[in-house]
Design a protein around this motif. Sequence first.
Motif, short mmCIF file in Angstrom:
data_model
loop_
_atom_site.label_atom_id
_atom_site.label_comp_id
_atom_site.label_asym_id
_atom_site.label_seq_id
_atom_site.Cartn_x
_atom_site.Cartn_y
_atom_site.Cartn_z
N UNK A 155 2.32 0.57 -7.30
CA UNK A 155 0.87 0.40 -7.17
C UNK A 155 0.12 1.02 -8.33
N UNK A 156 -1.06 1.60 -8.03
CA UNK A 156 -1.86 2.21 -9.09
C UNK A 156 -1.61 3.71 -9.22
N UNK A 157 -0.51 4.18 -8.64
CA UNK A 157 -0.15 5.59 -8.75
C UNK A 157 0.44 5.84 -10.13
N UNK A 158 -0.17 6.75 -10.88
CA UNK A 158 0.25 7.00 -12.25
C UNK A 158 1.18 8.20 -12.33
N UNK A 159 2.11 8.15 -13.27
CA UNK A 159 3.05 9.25 -13.46
C UNK A 159 2.28 10.53 -13.76
N UNK A 160 2.67 11.61 -13.09
CA UNK A 160 2.02 12.90 -13.29
C UNK A 160 0.94 13.23 -12.29
N UNK A 161 0.51 12.23 -11.49
CA UNK A 161 -0.51 12.51 -10.47
C UNK A 161 0.03 13.50 -9.44
N UNK A 162 -0.85 14.39 -8.98
CA UNK A 162 -0.49 15.38 -7.97
C UNK A 162 -1.60 15.41 -6.92
N UNK A 178 0.83 -1.21 0.00
CA UNK A 178 0.00 0.00 0.00
C UNK A 178 0.86 1.26 0.00
N UNK A 179 2.09 1.13 -0.48
CA UNK A 179 3.01 2.27 -0.46
C UNK A 179 2.51 3.44 -1.29
N UNK A 180 1.69 3.15 -2.32
CA UNK A 180 1.16 4.25 -3.14
C UNK A 180 0.33 5.21 -2.29
#
Length: 383
Positions: free
Chosen positions: A125-132, A28-30
């Motif tokens: 995880x499900x963290x996408x590049x560019x998310x803020x 769950x690191x994301x």
Amino acid sequence: MSELAELLSHQPLPGGVLLRGLPVADGREDHLIRQVMALANSDSASSRCLVFGAEQGAAGTVAVIGLCDADVARLTAQLRLCINAIEPALDVRVVTAVVTGKTVAALVIDNSSNPPYVAGPASPGDLRAGECWLFDEQGLRPAARADLDNMYATRRQRQQQIVLIGIGDDPRNEILEVQVPDNSKLPSRVATLKLSAAVKAQAIAAAIVGRDDTAMARLAHLRIFGADEPFRQDGPTTLKRALKEVPDEYREADLYYRFEERAVRMNLSVMNNCAEVLRSAILDLTFPVVAGLEFATQLYGPSGQSSNMKRAYPEVRQEKDCIRVRASLGDLAPGSTTRAFPAALRLAVDRSLVGQKIALRYILDAEGLLAPRQGRLRIKLRA
């Protein structure tokens, strides 16, 4: 009283201090990265940290629940993921303290002066590049376009008042992407291979004809050493002795090959955007100890020739857990951009490090700065 214990003693807690109970579970690191990112993007002027091992108690008090050693170890491992996942480079560290007999730990953000901080391509995880992500009154939320515009505007305004430190000739550049050189033709290695082949060729020739044969020896020499090296009728004892002497004989040639001909060269630029002179500036870099990464401690000339630029090279110190590099920059005039090292730092990089990122910390101190300028830069190694 420790820094963390002092923060937790305030009632109410400073705005940048958030209590998070136990560390997030593996996998769950994301979720943790989103929280660190949001805290870095906040406008809090006070210390910013996520505190683990403590919860919100009754009437605004802090309820300490404590952490075990495994919790602290997990948080330390998750810190590395945060550093690699968030861009631009973010200065985050783990601090621990004992409060009411129990261990608490915090991820502390020392410097977040370059928002917006976003998820990079290495995000798990499900963290996408560019998310803020941001924190507001309702809690954690993704940043909207207007939020990003405001952060970029604030960032530009801040950059007019601070010292910028970057890689190469651009003081805003935080990443050095370099190709790892091919170091396969190290002089001592080439010499060892040739001498070993010569010893083997002599043994084969002796087994075939039963004696030394000059014609066969000449053919073997031509095949192994080439036409440019004069033929010598060396016996097996002489060749084996030469083989043992290779490390000493080729030491200077190896140093020149690794730290000049095949070195990764690195320099930094320092821009003074302050309105006054910064005097007696000192720049300190701290690199992690990484197997396959070595630093030249001086400039090297070709074998048999000493370099005449030793005084232009930065001071390099190998310590147990890090490599420290120091350079004296002198006085930095307002609006000026200064190259940190008269002679670029030389790094010997092994091919096993292809695809890895190396983070380094910098600290710039000078008379005229209210506090030392700190931050992180990265080196990306590609094939």
